[in-house]
Write a protein that holds these residues in place. Structure first.
Motif, PDB file in Angstrom:
ATOM      1  N   LEU A 287      61.435  24.634 -20.127  1.00 53.65           N
ATOM      2  CA  LEU A 287      61.580  24.267 -18.717  1.00 53.65           C
ATOM      3  C   LEU A 287      62.646  23.195 -18.514  1.00 53.65           C
ATOM      4  CD1 LEU A 287      57.822  24.231 -17.667  1.00 53.65           C
ATOM      5  CD2 LEU A 287      59.564  25.835 -16.883  1.00 53.65           C
ATOM      6  N   LEU A 288      62.870  22.371 -19.533  1.00 51.71           N
ATOM      7  CA  LEU A 288      63.889  21.317 -19.430  1.00 51.71           C
ATOM      8  C   LEU A 288      65.218  21.742 -20.041  1.00 51.71           C
ATOM      9  CD1 LEU A 288      61.763  18.112 -20.184  1.00 51.71           C
ATOM     10  CD2 LEU A 288      62.366  19.123 -17.976  1.00 51.71           C
ATOM     11  N   SER A 289      65.342  23.042 -20.349  1.00 55.36           N
ATOM     12  CA  SER A 289      66.599  23.639 -20.833  1.00 55.36           C
ATOM     13  C   SER A 289      67.058  23.102 -22.178  1.00 55.36           C
ATOM     14  CB  SER A 289      67.716  23.456 -19.794  1.00 55.36           C
ATOM     15  OG  SER A 289      67.502  24.300 -18.688  1.00 55.36           O
ATOM     16  N   PHE A 290      66.130  22.821 -23.074  1.00 54.62           N
ATOM     17  CA  PHE A 290      66.501  22.500 -24.448  1.00 54.62           C
ATOM     18  C   PHE A 290      66.511  23.786 -25.257  1.00 54.62           C
ATOM     19  CE2 PHE A 290      65.096  18.338 -22.998  1.00 54.62           C
ATOM     20  CZ  PHE A 290      66.071  17.514 -23.553  1.00 54.62           C
ATOM     21  N   SER A 291      67.429  23.874 -26.213  1.00 53.71           N
ATOM     22  CA  SER A 291      67.586  25.106 -26.980  1.00 53.71           C
ATOM     23  C   SER A 291      66.446  25.339 -27.954  1.00 53.71           C
ATOM     24  CB  SER A 291      68.914  25.085 -27.742  1.00 53.71           C
ATOM     25  OG  SER A 291      68.969  23.943 -28.604  1.00 53.71           O
TER      26      SER A 291
END
Length: 337
Positions: free
Chosen positions: A303-307
């Motif tokens: 959800l926080l766009s970490f890979s």
């Protein structure tokens, strides 16, 4: 930056487009709007693009009443948080005051002004897009929404003195007559509605005095300023785009209708960078999400766009001095038992 409006302005657009035989997705892409974003009604986009979409939809479908067909489906609840406050205002005067004051929550191009003369109230509506664009459909939608609001508050038997439009009458005005009633005039000096000033003091039958204070406090808690700054816009878009995995300065710039250099310049004026804003929003959301057990840590990373979860954990340790697991355990331990 361009004047913006929220995707909420296109509520029911897909349904109305399909009912008149046009492809909503194709028309949206043609004016630079993302059909998938209709699921994010609070996202900002250039207001002129929405106006162009409505004009092209009317032309493609052959329905000059396209804007009114949208208005027919609108309800007070479509105003979102603002509807909660309007619903609890004691009379029409107060309800209109709140609507006019906060109209730019949904469309920065929309201008509304109320005046009282010789026993008549006039509410005028106009648009300022900052660029040449046809606004017939947008205007009819806005006047139609206002008309529905007035009838919601004053009762289904209420009629205005006049409903005015500056543009010429359509070839077939039957939808307009059915919607607004007989007191409809075209090619007038302004767009808007005229009604008796005494209507302003009509008690709002929907109102609950015990809820009024709470409704206003709720609106205030949203931090809705009358003037939204470029930094506010960027922060809001970052929060909306993060879960999609498309939270880049390019996507933010596209949503704002400018190039990336303009975004960087406005952020620099506020002593911020895109990276600092992104990091700040991530930190705020991470604190909330990790403290709760609603999401797994893997879901939060996505959800926080970490890979990956490991990248999220490293970033979290750098921000908060401990792992997400330790933070969650400490927060849960601190809860009253």
């Amino acid at each position: 930056m361009k004047v913006l409006a929220r995707y909420a302005a296109l509520n029911s657009y897909v349904e109305v487009s399909q009912s008149v035989g046009v492809d909503p997705a194709g028309l949206m892409r043609g004016v630079g709007l993302d059909p998938a974003s209709l699921g994010s009604p609070d996202r900002w986009v250039p207001a002129a693009a929405i106006a162009r979409l409505l004009e092209q939809s009317a032309a493609a479908s052959g329905h000059q009443d396209f804007g009114l067909k949208l208005a027919e489906r609108r309800r007070l609840a479509n105003l979102g948080p603002l509807s909660l406050v309007i619903r609890e205002e004691p009379d029409l005067r107060s309800a209109l005051r709140m609507l006019i004051r906060h109209a730019n929550m949904y469309n920065e191009a929309l201008r509304m002004r109320r005046s009282v003369t010789n026993g008549l109230t006039t509410v005028r509506i106009r648009f300022e897009f900052g660029e040449p664009v046809g606004a017939r459909q947008a205007t009819e939608l806005a006047v139609g929404v206002l008309y529905r609001l007035l009838r919601d508050l004053l009762g289904p038997l209420w009629q205005p003195v006049t409903v005015c439009f500056t543009h010429p009458a359509p070839v077939d005005a039957s939808t307009h007559r059915k919607f607004f009633g007989p007191m409809l005039k075209f090619e007038q000096e302004f767009d808007g509605i005229v009604f008796y000033a005494s209507d302003l003091d009509t008690p709002n039958k929907l109102s609950d005095p015990q809820l009024r204070t709470y409704a206003r406090q709720f609106l205030d808690s949203l931090g809705l300023a009358e003037e939204t700054t470029p930094l506010d816009r960027v922060r809001e878009l970052v929060e909306l785009l993060l879960p999609s995995g498309r939270c880049s300065v390019e996507h933010v710039a596209r949503s704002l209708g400018v190039d990336r250099r303009t975004v960087h310049r406005h952020l620099a004026d506020a002593n911020e960078t895109f990276s600092s804003v992104l990091n700040s929003i991530r930190a705020e959301l991470a604190d909330q999400m990790v403290s709760s057990r609603r999401y797994s840590l893997t879901e939060i990373a996505t959800l926080l766009s970490f890979s990956s979860s490991s990248n999220f954990s490293r970033w979290f340790r750098g921000q908060f001095g401990c792992t997400p697991s330790h933070w969650r355990a400490e927060k849960q331990h601190a809860l009253p038992r």
